[in-house]
Design a protein around this motif. Structure first.
Motif, mmCIF file in Angstrom:
data_model
loop_
_atom_site.group_PDB
_atom_site.id
_atom_site.type_symbol
_atom_site.label_atom_id
_atom_site.label_comp_id
_atom_site.label_asym_id
_atom_site.label_seq_id
_atom_site.Cartn_x
_atom_site.Cartn_y
_atom_site.Cartn_z
ATOM 1 N N SER A 22 23.029 81.019 -26.085
ATOM 2 C CA SER A 22 22.702 80.622 -27.458
ATOM 3 C C SER A 22 23.838 79.903 -28.164
ATOM 4 O O SER A 22 23.620 79.258 -29.199
ATOM 5 C CB SER A 22 22.254 81.839 -28.276
ATOM 6 O OG SER A 22 23.157 82.921 -28.134
ATOM 7 N N GLU A 23 25.065 79.987 -27.632
ATOM 8 C CA GLU A 23 26.160 79.197 -28.197
ATOM 9 C C GLU A 23 25.963 77.705 -27.958
ATOM 10 O O GLU A 23 26.630 76.877 -28.571
ATOM 11 C CB GLU A 23 27.494 79.644 -27.598
ATOM 12 C CG GLU A 23 27.987 80.974 -28.113
ATOM 13 C CD GLU A 23 28.212 80.976 -29.621
ATOM 14 O OE1 GLU A 23 28.926 80.090 -30.119
ATOM 15 O OE2 GLU A 23 27.650 81.859 -30.294
ATOM 16 N N GLU A 24 25.035 77.362 -27.062
ATOM 17 C CA GLU A 24 24.763 75.959 -26.758
ATOM 18 C C GLU A 24 23.627 75.374 -27.591
ATOM 19 O O GLU A 24 23.299 74.195 -27.446
ATOM 20 C CB GLU A 24 24.419 75.813 -25.270
ATOM 21 C CG GLU A 24 25.556 76.170 -24.327
ATOM 22 C CD GLU A 24 26.702 75.169 -24.391
ATOM 23 O OE1 GLU A 24 26.432 73.955 -24.521
ATOM 24 O OE2 GLU A 24 27.863 75.600 -24.314
ATOM 25 N N PHE A 25 23.015 76.182 -28.449
ATOM 26 C CA PHE A 25 21.915 75.663 -29.270
ATOM 27 C C PHE A 25 22.382 74.485 -30.116
ATOM 28 O O PHE A 25 23.401 74.555 -30.790
ATOM 29 C CB PHE A 25 21.371 76.741 -30.201
ATOM 30 C CG PHE A 25 20.557 77.814 -29.531
ATOM 31 C CD1 PHE A 25 20.207 77.731 -28.192
ATOM 32 C CD2 PHE A 25 20.127 78.920 -30.242
ATOM 33 C CE1 PHE A 25 19.454 78.715 -27.578
ATOM 34 C CE2 PHE A 25 19.378 79.910 -29.647
ATOM 35 C CZ PHE A 25 19.047 79.816 -28.310
ATOM 36 N N ASP A 26 21.610 73.393 -30.080
ATOM 37 C CA ASP A 26 21.923 72.233 -30.916
ATOM 38 C C ASP A 26 20.629 71.492 -31.225
ATOM 39 O O ASP A 26 19.538 72.073 -31.184
ATOM 40 C CB ASP A 26 22.966 71.333 -30.239
ATOM 41 C CG ASP A 26 22.524 70.807 -28.868
ATOM 42 O OD1 ASP A 26 21.309 70.748 -28.611
ATOM 43 O OD2 ASP A 26 23.403 70.437 -28.060
ATOM 44 N N LYS A 202 21.422 85.827 -20.301
ATOM 45 C CA LYS A 202 21.587 85.007 -19.105
ATOM 46 C C LYS A 202 22.295 83.693 -19.438
ATOM 47 O O LYS A 202 22.586 83.388 -20.590
ATOM 48 C CB LYS A 202 20.223 84.748 -18.468
ATOM 49 C CG LYS A 202 19.439 86.020 -18.175
ATOM 50 C CD LYS A 202 20.246 87.008 -17.335
ATOM 51 C CE LYS A 202 19.429 88.211 -16.885
ATOM 52 N NZ LYS A 202 19.119 89.170 -17.962
ATOM 53 N N VAL A 203 22.549 82.890 -18.402
ATOM 54 C CA VAL A 203 23.317 81.647 -18.568
ATOM 55 C C VAL A 203 22.607 80.687 -19.517
ATOM 56 O O VAL A 203 23.240 80.036 -20.351
ATOM 57 C CB VAL A 203 23.561 80.979 -17.200
ATOM 58 C CG1 VAL A 203 24.286 79.639 -17.363
ATOM 59 C CG2 VAL A 203 24.369 81.905 -16.303
ATOM 60 N N VAL A 204 21.297 80.566 -19.373
ATOM 61 C CA VAL A 204 20.491 79.812 -20.330
ATOM 62 C C VAL A 204 19.313 80.689 -20.729
ATOM 63 O O VAL A 204 18.908 81.584 -19.985
ATOM 64 C CB VAL A 204 19.983 78.463 -19.769
ATOM 65 C CG1 VAL A 204 21.147 77.522 -19.492
ATOM 66 C CG2 VAL A 204 19.136 78.666 -18.516
ATOM 67 N N THR A 205 18.758 80.441 -21.914
ATOM 68 C CA THR A 205 17.747 81.353 -22.433
ATOM 69 C C THR A 205 16.531 80.635 -22.992
ATOM 70 O O THR A 205 16.618 79.488 -23.440
ATOM 71 C CB THR A 205 18.351 82.248 -23.537
ATOM 72 O OG1 THR A 205 17.401 83.247 -23.909
ATOM 73 C CG2 THR A 205 18.724 81.432 -24.772
ATOM 74 N N SER A 206 15.416 81.354 -22.940
ATOM 75 C CA SER A 206 14.231 80.951 -23.701
ATOM 76 C C SER A 206 13.832 82.107 -24.611
ATOM 77 O O SER A 206 12.710 82.190 -25.076
ATOM 78 C CB SER A 206 13.074 80.587 -22.758
ATOM 79 O OG SER A 206 12.710 81.676 -21.951
ATOM 80 N N GLN A 265 18.644 72.032 -19.238
ATOM 81 C CA GLN A 265 19.285 70.732 -19.028
ATOM 82 C C GLN A 265 20.800 70.813 -19.206
ATOM 83 O O GLN A 265 21.515 69.860 -18.896
ATOM 84 C CB GLN A 265 18.688 69.708 -19.994
ATOM 85 C CG GLN A 265 17.221 69.404 -19.713
ATOM 86 C CD GLN A 265 16.607 68.451 -20.725
ATOM 87 O OE1 GLN A 265 17.252 67.499 -21.173
ATOM 88 N NE2 GLN A 265 15.364 68.697 -21.094
ATOM 89 N N LYS A 266 21.295 71.957 -19.661
ATOM 90 C CA LYS A 266 22.726 72.126 -19.929
ATOM 91 C C LYS A 266 23.424 72.997 -18.891
ATOM 92 O O LYS A 266 24.631 73.238 -18.993
ATOM 93 C CB LYS A 266 22.907 72.731 -21.329
ATOM 94 C CG LYS A 266 22.258 71.909 -22.434
ATOM 95 C CD LYS A 266 22.335 72.596 -23.786
ATOM 96 C CE LYS A 266 21.655 71.751 -24.868
ATOM 97 N NZ LYS A 266 21.744 72.388 -26.198
#
Length: 419
Positions: A22-26, A202-206, A265-266
């Protein structure tokens, strides 16, 4: 002088955020989620344009990432494991081998499929010990679930060799290792099926979500039927050769899929940063004589969000952890962390007690099961010893070179005390 002795700590600034994902949310996440709201379509299987949805886009992305023929989006990592097991025909009377160090969902998924989990040791990789795996195989064994724990790839060459010799189904649990690989091949593409999680830790999230990947047409079709109790009634050609059977409703919503699509995608960018951070710290501590770094079967394939090393004894590890925390580097021993960690088999109460959802009939007592698996809290002593002696430091893609230097300095400072 150590901070616990009254000296100045190496670091007084905060370490890193709790979540990687979630730190990658943009703006990308906002764009994709708003796209769903603008379409006013939050349910995937809408009659019009049924095969063009955010969930379908997410599945296509994971087919490309893993090189697998099929991908099925579901509503959790646990759902992915259950769907894969059912898809592979695992059920009552079957035993499934799992590692002693994994989230309880791995064991729970086996039980939900009405099979029996067999728990085996991990080795100094903190993933399944191939030797323990082979020793546990018997006439009731039908599958194995290697778990790529804390982003570290399992020893897949050895595991696959054993599974092939004994004609076993291999279902990879990739929940904690999205973006990882083994000898250049993506995790989730080695077994008969791979299972991913998009939960927030996890590493990426939904938010919540999961994915099943497979090259097996039959597994994919059966998993699809199981993940949607009415899917076979829609007349799609994929069900022509597979009879329908009762299923659940494990569907992923379009909102979850949109978030997962943006996040996924990140992955490569996140993992690349984590690699650099972990490598920098490892290079600064690898020559310390009284600590042993976790063995990584493939360093290039390690997702690298955790740095783990071992002390000689559990008592040393507990003291080392306390001293390192006082120096400003958050960490913990994995086994002695003050909570009933559900990643460690000793805390899987309903498994160890063979307690199913029904008082009168469960996977251990059903007529189909002819085995006699036994559990005890001391059944995997090597696992408990490794976890008791381990120090785990969380890593994050936002850590700087200065942060890495602080970690190196603090670990070296504390290690000198134990010489």
């Amino acid at each position: 002088m150590l901070a616990v002795q009254g000296g100045a700590p190496v670091r007084t600034r905060p370490w890193a955020p709790e979540f990687i994902s979630s730190e990658e949310f943009d703006d990308l996440e906002k764009e994709y989620v708003l796209r769903v709201l603008d379409k006013k379509r939050v349910f995937r299987f809408y009659e019009e344009d049924i095969y063009h949805s955010e969930s379908s886009r997410l599945e296509a992305l994971y087919c490309r990432r893993t090189g697998c023929k099929h991908a099925l989006a579901v509503n959790s990592g646990t759902s992915a494991l259950v769907s894969a097991l059912i898809g592979a025909g695992i059920g009552p009377g079957d035993e499934v081998i799992i590692p002693a160090y994994t989230y309880i969902a791995t064991a729970s998924a086996v039980l939900i499929a009405r099979a029996v989990p067999v728990i085996v040791e991990v080795d100094d990789t903190l993933t399944m010990d191939p030797k323990a795996f082979e020793l546990a195989v018997n006439e009731h064994t039908k599958a194995v679930i290697p778990v790529h724990m804390k982003g570290v790839p399992c020893q897949m060459e050895e595991i696959l060799d054993i599974a092939q010799r004994h004609n076993l189904i291999v279902i990879e649990d990739v929940a904690q290792a999205n973006g990882g690989s083994y000898r250049g091949k993506p995790l989730g593409s080695f077994g008969h099926a791979g299972c991913f999680s998009f939960q927030q830790y996890k590493v990426v999230t939904s938010g919540e979500g999961g994915m099943v990947t497979t090259n097996d047409d039959n597994i994919y079709t059966r998993a699809s039927i199981y993940h949607d109790s009415a899917l076979s009634y829609w007349g799609t050609k994929m069900f022509e050769n597979v009879p329908s059977f009762p299923g659940e409703n494990y569907r992923m919503s379009e909102l979850n899929a949109a978030l997962g699509l943006a996040q996924s995608q990140k992955i490569d960018s996140i993992v690349s940063k984590l690699h650099q951070i972990k490598k920098a710290i490892v290079n600064g501590i690898k020559t310390i004589p009284n600590i042993q770094l976790q063995r990584i079967p493939d360093c290039d394939g390690d997702v690298s969000y955790s740095l783990i090393f071992y002390l000689t004894t559990a008592e040393q590890a507990k003291s080392f952890s306390d001293y390192l925390n006082a120096e400003g580097i958050p960490n913990g021993t994995i086994y002695n962390n003050g909570i009933a960690d559900r990643h460690i088999y000793v805390n899987w109460d309903y498994v160890l007690e063979k307690r199913g959802a029904s008082l009168h009939d469960n996977p251990w007592t059903c007529e189909s099961y002819k085995g006699n698996v036994q559990y005890s809290k001391d059944m995997c002593p090597n696992t408990l010893d490794l976890l008791a002696r381990s120090i785990s430091i969380p890593l994050h893609q936002n850590l700087t070179l200065e942060d890495c230097q602080d970690a190196i300095a603090a670990i070296n400072k504390v290690a000198e005390f134990f010489e």
